[in-house]
Design an enzyme around this catalytic site. Structure first.
Site, PDB file in Angstrom:
ATOM      1  N   HIS A 198     -67.213 -47.711  42.111  1.00 40.85           N
ATOM      2  CA  HIS A 198     -67.061 -47.620  43.570  1.00 40.85           C
ATOM      3  C   HIS A 198     -65.996 -46.588  43.927  1.00 40.85           C
ATOM      4  O   HIS A 198     -64.933 -46.531  43.313  1.00 40.85           O
ATOM      5  CB  HIS A 198     -66.662 -48.992  44.117  1.00 40.85           C
ATOM      6  CG  HIS A 198     -66.563 -49.056  45.604  1.00 40.85           C
ATOM      7  ND1 HIS A 198     -67.594 -48.717  46.442  1.00 40.85           N
ATOM      8  CD2 HIS A 198     -65.524 -49.425  46.413  1.00 40.85           C
ATOM      9  CE1 HIS A 198     -67.215 -48.873  47.703  1.00 40.85           C
ATOM     10  NE2 HIS A 198     -65.970 -49.300  47.708  1.00 40.85           N
TER      11      HIS A 198
ATOM     12  N   CYS B 217     -71.044 -44.682  48.515  1.00 36.13           N
ATOM     13  CA  CYS B 217     -69.592 -44.699  48.705  1.00 36.13           C
ATOM     14  C   CYS B 217     -68.978 -43.351  48.342  1.00 36.13           C
ATOM     15  O   CYS B 217     -67.957 -42.957  48.904  1.00 36.13           O
ATOM     16  CB  CYS B 217     -68.959 -45.814  47.889  1.00 36.13           C
ATOM     17  SG  CYS B 217     -69.353 -45.769  46.127  1.00 36.13           S
TER      18      CYS B 217
END
Length: 472
Positions: free
Chosen positions: A420, A112
């Site tokens: 994330h 990510c």
């Protein structure tokens, strides 16, 4: 019979018989029945990396009682609005206004950080153009060449309207070949998986790699070439270093390049400007030729040259010896959508900026007066003017020290090696888009302003500002 345990959020599903399924897609269909997580939103880990749909399960060395992790939301997706029929000729050249979103990037297992960074850099039109025009030499096949060519191809795939999402596997492979630390793996209860990486470090190494391959002319009066990444993102500090323990030692002044500004965060930091001020004045320890020992010095930095695009890093991670990890500072630090860095510049540089800023202020005042007195321009003329303004390259023009926010990379989590990353990007049509890997959605500017931190929600980590060529 090989049975595994599947964990999803706080739910645990025991005795899932792997032998009942031939491929990864078959297993995902079963998991959808159990959890109501749609197959296309599932990420299954613990069977040797991210499980692919075409993976033959019998080829994997799965142990009895092995734990499998399922990631994905079971929230029902909103039904698409009922719209009138749209014909192809009506769509051409107007896709964005009809709610079509650009392509996202597939998460290849803790990538990510890469996805958010690539979508952020793609907002820079001068970089897009340079990559589009890049043709690798027929001879040579060095790693920087591979990274540049594969990034060019990734950008091209992202512009392909026929795709829903792009898998950046060639680009990732080239980057990991050049920087093996980005291929490190972590041992977890679900087996070995690729470790999470730092988005700020990734961008720094990426710009360093593609810079030598993307050269532009230094100026209109010179044939010398310069890296386009330096032209777009590099600035200069005038640094003065003063010995605080000896008035006799002369102050040392030197020039120092930068590719980003840092926002230091302490108990008093509540906004970006305060954090920038703190980063430009710091105490360092170094050897003193006057005192013949180490002494404390005050290092003060002032900007002597600004880049067209300004990267700002929130220094949110600090090393915790007790936990042996980089812990995150969650403090709420507000950031503006329009940033003025004039006060952080040298006096000589301010004189240069004053000429441009005053001219732009006068231009804006005249435009306001003209708008009040003139008849409103025809819509088609106004649209043409908007296009002309957008097409001007920021590689040309004078510095203003005024910037508008173009992108934000956020981090959600408590440590640098977990969590994330998401990219929030303002596109050419002035829409804010949220790039959460392969999921792309539109958000409001107010939602972007809420990314300032203070909790476990998405927190701004990197900002990208674009130089303004008009007065705010």
């Amino acid at each position: 019979m090989v049975k595994v345990i599947v964990k999803w959020n706080k739910n645990v599903y025991k005795d899932i018989e792997i032998d009942d399924f031939k491929t990864g897609a078959d297993l995902k269909k079963k998991l959808q029945e159990l959890t109501n997580v749609p197959v296309d939103r599932q990420k299954v880990m613990g069977l040797g990396g991210l499980l692919k749909d075409d993976q033959i399960l019998s080829d994997l060395k799965i142990k009895i009682g092995q734990t499998v992790q399922l990631l994905g939301s079971a929230d029902s997706l909103p039904e698409p609005p009922k719209e009138k029929t749209v014909f192809a000729e009506d769509v051409t050249g107007n896709e964005e206004s009809l709610g079509f979103y650009p392509n996202g990037l597939v998460n290849l297992g803790n990538t990510c950080y890469l996805n958010a960074a690539v979508q952020t850099l793609k907002v820079v039109p001068e970089l897009r153009t340079a990559l589009k025009e890049y043709t690798p030499p027929s001879s040579g096949n060095d790693l920087e060449q591979k990274i540049t060519a594969s990034l060019r191809d990734t950008f091209k795939d992202l512009d392909d309207n026929g795709k829903n999402s792009v898998t950046p596997d060639r680009f990732l492979q080239a980057f990991r070949s050049a920087y093996p630390q980005f291929a490190e793996k972590s041992r977890t209860e679900f087996g070995e998986i690729y470790a999470q990486q730092d988005a700020d470090e990734f961008i720094s190494k990426l710009l360093f790699s593609i810079g030598p391959k993307l050269q532009v002319t230094e100026s209109s009066s010179s044939d010398q070439k310069k890296s386009i990444t330096d032209k777009l993102f590099s600035g200069q500090f005038q640094v003065s270093i003063k010995n605080t323990e000896s008035a006799e030692e002369p102050i040392k002044t030197e020039q120092e390049g930068f590719h980003k500004l840092s926002c230091y965060i302490n108990q008093q930091t509540s906004n970006l400007n305060y954090g920038l001020e703190q980063s430009m004045q710091e105490t360092i320890e170094k050897n003193s030729p006057t005192l013949n020992r180490n002494a404390l010095y005050m290092k003060t930095s002032k900007i002597s040259k600004l880049p067209p695009y300004l990267l700002v890093n929130f220094v949110r991670f600090e090393w915790k010896n007790r936990d042996k990890t980089k812990a995150k500072i969650l403090r709420d630090v507000k950031f503006p959508t329009t940033l003025d860095v004039y006060d952080y510049c040298t006096d000589d540089y301010k004189k240069t900026l004053d000429v441009t800023r005053e001219a732009l202020r006068k231009q804006k005042e005249e435009a306001i007066l003209k708008k009040k007195s003139d008849v409103v321009e025809p819509e088609e003329k106004k649209m043409k003017m908007d296009v002309d303004v957008q097409s001007v390259s920021l590689l040309e023009g004078d510095d203003t020290a005024w910037y508008e926010l173009s992108a934000v990379i956020t981090h959600k989590g408590r440590t640098s090696n977990s969590g994330h990353y998401v990219g929030w990007v303002k596109d050419d049509n002035k829409r804010w888009l949220k790039y959460d890997d392969d999921e792309v959605s539109e958000v409001s500017q107010e939602e972007v302003k809420k990314l300032s931190g203070g909790g476990d929600w998405h927190t701004a980590y990197l900002l990208l500002y674009k130089r303004m060529n008009e007065a705010p």
